[in-house]
Design a protein around this motif. Structure first.
Motif, PDB file in Angstrom:
ATOM      1  N   ALA A   7       0.814  -1.213   0.000  1.00  0.00           N
ATOM      2  CA  ALA A   7       0.000   0.000   0.000  1.00  0.00           C
ATOM      3  C   ALA A   7       0.848   1.264   0.000  1.00  0.00           C
ATOM      4  CB  ALA A   7      -0.941  -0.003   1.205  1.00  0.00           C
ATOM      5  N   ILE A   8       2.008   1.238   0.639  1.00  0.00           N
ATOM      6  CA  ILE A   8       2.845   2.443   0.694  1.00  0.00           C
ATOM      7  C   ILE A   8       3.675   2.614  -0.586  1.00  0.00           C
ATOM      8  CG2 ILE A   8       4.996   1.571   1.697  1.00  0.00           C
ATOM      9  CD1 ILE A   8       3.107   4.758   2.731  1.00  0.00           C
ATOM     10  N   THR A   9       3.677   1.612  -1.432  1.00  0.00           N
ATOM     11  CA  THR A   9       4.578   1.636  -2.586  1.00  0.00           C
ATOM     12  C   THR A   9       4.289   2.818  -3.521  1.00  0.00           C
ATOM     13  OG1 THR A   9       4.995  -0.725  -2.435  1.00  0.00           O
ATOM     14  CG2 THR A   9       5.322   0.282  -4.583  1.00  0.00           C
ATOM     15  N   ALA A  10       3.034   3.090  -3.813  1.00  0.00           N
ATOM     16  CA  ALA A  10       2.731   4.253  -4.665  1.00  0.00           C
ATOM     17  C   ALA A  10       2.944   5.583  -3.923  1.00  0.00           C
ATOM     18  CB  ALA A  10       1.301   4.174  -5.194  1.00  0.00           C
ATOM     19  N   PRO A  11       2.454   5.740  -2.696  1.00  0.00           N
ATOM     20  CA  PRO A  11       2.568   7.068  -2.057  1.00  0.00           C
ATOM     21  C   PRO A  11       3.840   7.288  -1.256  1.00  0.00           C
ATOM     22  CG  PRO A  11       1.091   5.666  -0.785  1.00  0.00           C
ATOM     23  CD  PRO A  11       1.555   4.845  -1.955  1.00  0.00           C
TER      24      PRO A  11
END
Lengths: 528, 528, 528
Positions: free
Chosen positions: C360-364
């Motif tokens: 989940a943190i990969t994009a933001p």
């Protein structure tokens, strides 16, 4: 004359222009590199080195998980692996909430590492206390409320620091070091620690006890400034944390092992001791190699920079880490072969010999010659064998040897700085050091005193407070599983799953795993 | 006129001052970056790249341990894991004692890598022999006593080199390469080698045979200078050691496997061969991925720098390593699926295909295009399958395929330089190379001759001397365990502990492990 | 006057010379550093950072292999490990053949990353399409034939790009990202996928579907330019690929799991579900820690540089990766402890909670504050638990939770950019971004729309096309093994070898492995 003056005026202007045209081509072709550009590169290399080192230290978590699980029994695999995985998750949150603020919140932009990592002035300037403030030991409170950021509000949840690459990279590097300390006690209390007790212990280490004492030595605290305070030069010097990380973790591990008590079946009523073998040498040895690999981030990365003198410290640290780890392994293997209980090159002692050498070189790694690293490692390999026997004589059960490796060799490493440090002038540039670190063998007589102060403080405060903490957990029935759970194995009752589900026959699960001694542990003597 | 002159004198002084004031602002704002500062950054990046590469190569030790242990039986797990862990410890001490001095002690500050790594002039200047001294092959003794530092005292115990970051980082990088060579023979002699024999072999490799021949190719020795000596341009060129590391290790492995003889039960009296499966595909495949990971330090790191042309070499090496390893795996998997004994995509052959591709690209990785890397890898994947069959026909038992992977594909890689090297001018800047490395396909006709000389020398000297060494060990009864120990498994008798203690029923330990064939190895034919 | 002029002429010349001599010493002492030298250092650090990140991402392959194998049964160990090893080999060849050209072949030297990585002008100039060409969405074909290099011939087999370090390093970095996407579906189809079907799926992902849609978002395609096209600022922004890598991989995994159908014994006729435990928590947890370690290359490395603003992005990404992964683990562990089926801190859900937080943190990761990373991670940890239940209700069998982890949390991560992005001006410098990335909470109202477009496109195109692809494989009988093979385990029939040969009694092999339920999986209910 007016004409001449006028004409000469033009000639002079031409001369100025010509001179400028000739003089500035190198820097005139798009201006040449600026000091700022080169400074950006310097900060870039320093942070890159430190953050890659931090990644390697993170990976040590896998090494700890495998060493602890490999050298314990297969009925506790899920429990031991989970402790070693979740200690990072819980610890990261705890260190982010309060730990970093407690350890470094009082450090301001005058802290030398701050400039090296390119921290923008002001990012760390919330705290009212500066390094230069220390005018004497008496003026230094043991717990610096200013440092805690309680007044300045700096460092909690990474707030008040700005989104500054230097501060954030420093947070990452320090967080994984804290995590290493926090994972050590899971080894000494393995195979009997309640999972809720483990969770609370992780918070205890990450939020409070490690940051408190770690701040004393690395965060501008009284041990770091001890020498200045009493006019003796350097305070305690600990390059990568034989004391800060390994003795702290080892002291907590020792307190925990004492309070939780030995595993059922470890010690017999007649005073003799049973060997309880682990379940997988392959996992244990793999974990050891991973730890060795990660140590190349741990020790060399602690130069906190890779330009100029810091590069020298980093590379010296790498070589000494390599040699001390190797020497520790050779010493322990040889010791076991000649004098050990099996008179064979025992894998368990060899593993702990390597780790002992690595722990012992952690404090002095950047301060000593390679021959000294070999000597320190050889002695560490013998210490770990001796300390293992000693603990058994004291009836303290430490399933994976966490205390012999981390506590006793952490102590050895802290003191070794005071003996072998070679006075290399590069060392004076490092984290708060006043003058070149010099040990007894090179004529330095005061460094060893500061090292004793570091070791003593850790024993008194970390062991003492943790002993009280574990006693409180025990009183609340949060520390140790029941005897039934322990005999059956902690995996099903505590974690809800077996470590190796398909290794068990369906009948095992019905009758209870303890019915098949071969699956739990070899028959041991008369269990108490 | 005097007044005019005087006045003009002042005017000119003003002009000079003005010009200076205008000309120098960019470098005048705190002086601008100096050549020294930028040089420090360059050295920093070069050393950082090399030392991180060295860490990755260190981690390959875990890969070797798992591949060798996974593809052998669970009754020898403690023994195989311990060999792969201790070879590093023993080897590090051995290389530190004499190996580094034998391999590089004669190299002085004229060595190009030395400048790139920022070695302070004089650090390596103890030896009386310089690279420029070589005036002819006949003048070059096979064993250069000057290089050994016996005259200069340089390199033993890292003495006489100064605490210079460049030298120390170079030592670390070279030490882990030696270690890779030293660990290869533990695979071909697995499941029957006495642990004391392993210890002596580790010292043999680290202290003498690897440094000797490695120095010929990388340390300014006669093979490196062969081309100059005979007026043909480059000598032997081996970017990351298909020859230096893998053929040397493979030649020792071959000599060892021949002298120690096959495992009991491998070959039947009727000439047929039994497959003895290993005990864990998961460990074996994990080890392979770790080795592939570490190879990104091994090959790209061998650029020994990351600025300018060396960065190009490093990145080309990375891509070719990736592609050749992948192609080797695809080729071997496909070969096994179509022609192998099981007609399935066999994991064991696929693993060795990947490793074969990686070994083969090691020498040419920086010198070839990516299509050539794919071709080299595909051929390597087939060679490893063929060589496996060949060894069995020769009745040589190599439990993990160390010889097919490292010896045969090391040979292929050394020769591939002479075929596929594309003449990229960047290559002329690398370690002692005179002119761009150019293979047969690009019109270079002499490189292949030097490559044959490298391969031939390794076969003659390393295989030959190691054969004698192992024969001596055998004569002293230090090489092979007894038949009883071999059948029972080496773990208890040699190491004093089982690899997986809880996998055994208590009755196993009483009756002897060999009583349960399913736990040792599948029933084999009529054992000799 | 002539004499005066003449004399003054000499004086002026002297003045010029003197001025030059005084003005240029700093840069005159061997010229001082040039802009080119400093530029070379900048490019060096940027590429070094990216390529080391790429190595770490490669190592994630080991993590995937262990997580998938640990959480499946020991009768399929060789099959699952081999898929995870060979997906890299096959994928590397496929991406080299066509994938890289399809994804980035149309990107030219105007692409900002190209300059940062020091790509020589012209290396990437074959394509007729430039980033600046996009004048409106309608003018952008979904499949850019120019980008495919079909007209320009750029990128196939790395041809037409020159041996440029920047391009090659970029290829390596992008190849390992593609590989991550390709390995995800092997988890959702584990324990029943034919090996030939796996090979064809690997080619499908690496040669076509990933490069196609990945190019839309990272390679200058319509999603990246969506904002500009419709006059709303930024297009879809995905720092390290919650969408590009994880949603793509997860959408393929979901399509595959639906088409291939559930494992025999997973769902009962009465609608209830059986838990089929894996075989090794130690391997599964080890794999998780390896994945976490590799994610520090995945996310921070995606800054594609380490100088200036890119260093800030990289370090912010590192901290947020650490915090979100940790928070995801804490959330899922707590959820399982309070609400899960066992009411224990379940290892399987904890592992997937960590991975969910990381996905989940990969994009933001580079766009949010650390408190937001913690919030995103906590929510991810709950999403993964809920999605696991949801899939079971939908009767979709995903043995290792690939869809809950990668698809659902990839989706969450893509949308989280549009909510939490803090408008840090540094973000405007990154890959094709027009203005600082700003989410709803910071007043940005359009970014979330572009994020929905990215997510929607992946669902429509990747899920849709992959569904058709797997249906075709099924029709050709290339997708699923027979029921007999599945019950026996895929290892012997598909791979020709057992994962743990010595774990089986000889009688097992005669009677068929399925005869001993304890060795395959705990007895399950009434199998359909």
């Amino acid at each position: 004359m007016k004409q001449i003056k006028k004409r000469w005026g033009w000639v002079l202007l031409l001369v100025v222009i010509l001179t400028l045209a000739i003089a500035t081509p190198a820097l005139a072709d798009d201006g040449g590199p600026t000091t700022q550009e080169v400074g950006d590169l310097t900060v870039g290399i320093n942070i890159l080195w430190m953050i890659v080192g931090g990644f390697l230290v993170f990976f040590m978590q896998a090494g700890f998980a495998l060493v602890e699980t490999g050298f314990t029994r297969n009925k506790n695999v899920a429990h031991t692996m989970m402790m070693n995985m979740m200690v990072f998750c819980i610890g990261a949150v705890g260190y982010w909430l309060t730990g970093f603020a407690f350890q470094f919140g009082g450090v301001n932009a005058a802290y030398p590492e701050v400039a090296r990592l390119g921290v923008v002035a002001g990012a760390w300037a919330h705290s009212p206390i500066t390094l230069g403030d220390w005018t004497g030991l008496l003026a230094t409170p043991l717990i610096r409320f200013g440092q805690f950021g309680i007044l300045g509000g700096s460092g909690f949840l990474l707030g008040g620091l700005g989104a500054n690459a230097g501060v954030l990279a420093f947070f990452l590097f320090q967080m994984v070091f804290m995590d290493t300390a926090a994972t050590i006690p899971t080894g000494s209390m393995a195979e009997r620690l309640k999972f809720i007790g483990f969770v609370l212990m992780s918070l205890w280490v990450s939020m409070f006890i490690y940051p408190l004492v770690g701040g004393w030595i690395w965060g501008g605290g009284w041990l770091q400034n001890l020498g200045r305070s009493v006019g003796l030069g350097n305070g305690a010097v600990d390059f990568a944390g034989s004391g800060v990380v390994h003795m702290i973790g080892g002291a907590i591990a020792l307190a925990g092992a004492i309070v939780i008590g030995p595993r059922t079946g470890k010690f017999n009523k007649d005073g003799s001791t049973n060997t309880i073998p682990g379940h997988s040498i392959s996992l244990g040895v793999l974990g050891t190699i991973i730890l060795f690999f990660g140590w190349f981030g741990f020790n060399p990365g602690s130069s906190l920079g890779f330009i100029g003198a810091f590069r020298n410290l980093a590379v010296i640290a790498a070589i000494n880490t390599l040699m001390a780890g190797a020497a520790g392994g050779v010493a322990a293997m040889t010791y076991a072969w000649l004098f050990g209980p099996t008179k064979k090159p025992d894998p368990g002692l060899s593993v702990n010999g390597i780790l002992a050498g690595l722990v012992a070189i952690t404090a002095p790694c950047a301060f000593v010659d390679s021959w000294a690293a070999v000597v320190i490692g050889l002695i560490a390999g013998v210490i770990v064998c001796g300390a293992t026997v000693l603990l058994e004589q004291w009836k303290i059960d430490d399933p994976v040897g966490a205390v012999p490796v981390h506590f006793f060799n952490g102590l050895w490493g802290v003191l070794a700085v005071g003996i072998f440090a070679n006075g290399n002038p590069d060392t004076a540039a490092w984290n708060g050091v006043e003058s070149a670190v010099t040990g007894l063998l090179y004529g330095g007589t005061t460094q060893i005193l500061a090292q004793f102060a570091e070791a003593g403080s850790i024993i008194v405060f970390v062991f003492g407070l943790s002993y009280v903490f574990f006693k409180a957990l025990a009183a609340l029935k949060l520390l140790r599983v029941s005897r039934d759970v322990e005999l059956q194995g902690l995996d099903l009752p505590e974690m809800g799953t077996l470590g190796y589900p398909t290794d068990w026959e369906p009948s095992d699960l019905e009758e209870g795993i303890k019915a098949r001694p071969g699956k739990t542990a070899p028959a041991f003597g008369s269990a108490d």
